[in-house]
Design an enzyme around this catalytic site. Sequence first.
Site: not given
Length: 338
Positions: A126, A164, A207, A210, A237, A281, A309, A315
């Site tokens: 991340d 990610d 996604h 992005w 997302n 987000w 998720k 988040d």
Amino acid sequence: MARHLKVTGRRRRAALVAALVLVTAGVLLRDNEPSPAVRVPEATTTGAPALYVDPTGAAADYVRRLERAGRTADAAVLRRISDRPAATWFTDARPGYGDRARQLAIAAGRANRLPVLAFYFIPQRDCGNHSKGGAPSADTYKKWIATLTLALRGLRALVILEPDAVAHTVRGCLTGRAAQQRLALLSWAVATLRTEPGVRVYLDAGHPGWMPAARIAPALRSAGAMRAHGVALNVANFQTTNDNIRYGTELSRLLTGRHFVIDTSRNGNGPVTRGTAERRWCNPPGRRLGTPPTLVTGHPLADAYLWVKRPGESDGACGRGAPRAGRWYPAYAMALAR
């Protein structure tokens, strides 16, 4: 906790992991060769397999607490989350993670269901943001993946690999040699997991909000997408399912027919389009649950709509009262479910 790996000691487990690493090393020598296209029949409701609902998730625990407290109306609302299948995340190397994965897959198999596992332990995870952490080195990560692969031996599971991680090499904190090292590590992970016939692997591809599909496709190829069963879209997302289908279809064209799965857990109202990037987000208000998880999508390239998720889990610690990433967030869960 019951032991299902049937190992007699640390030496034997280490030997098994080392053997798996050596076997998969041979596979990686052919990583540039595309694997045969995955043939998925037209979606049908007849005899369709079902996804596994883990009864030990945070939502189920909270519903039981509400019922014990007599809050039956609130419990009924949150059952819209707790009674539906969601991914179980593996995010660290605390002792027993391999046994936990095996127990989950065994329980799902006994119920004739397919479990969904999200693997999220890549080094420099991340980019140091809310979900920062991950493995301290590439070697540690390889041992972690090898242990989980061994744990799933002879079982069935659907694995979402490293949300990610690829996108962050294209538009994120990793560039140059560091980005190439990550992509090679992901390719190794895909090849290792693919040694188990019952494990379906979907490499995270971001996604549509992005970056364009054409921009991320080369990195996905380097990360092993051509060897995976497909790619995962929209994890954590809020982009609409229709937008993700268009994005996935374009990625499939660029990746020689790869299929995709879509995280629909919180996209019922689509994305937030105003405010700061973090607000769009990180626990954005006004969102809703999306299409319930299913392996029957009606689209020839979409293998599943999943709740990757877990709805109701934070988040990150953004905004007043929000807990750390991955922690249960009751107020947000209620807002999503209502």
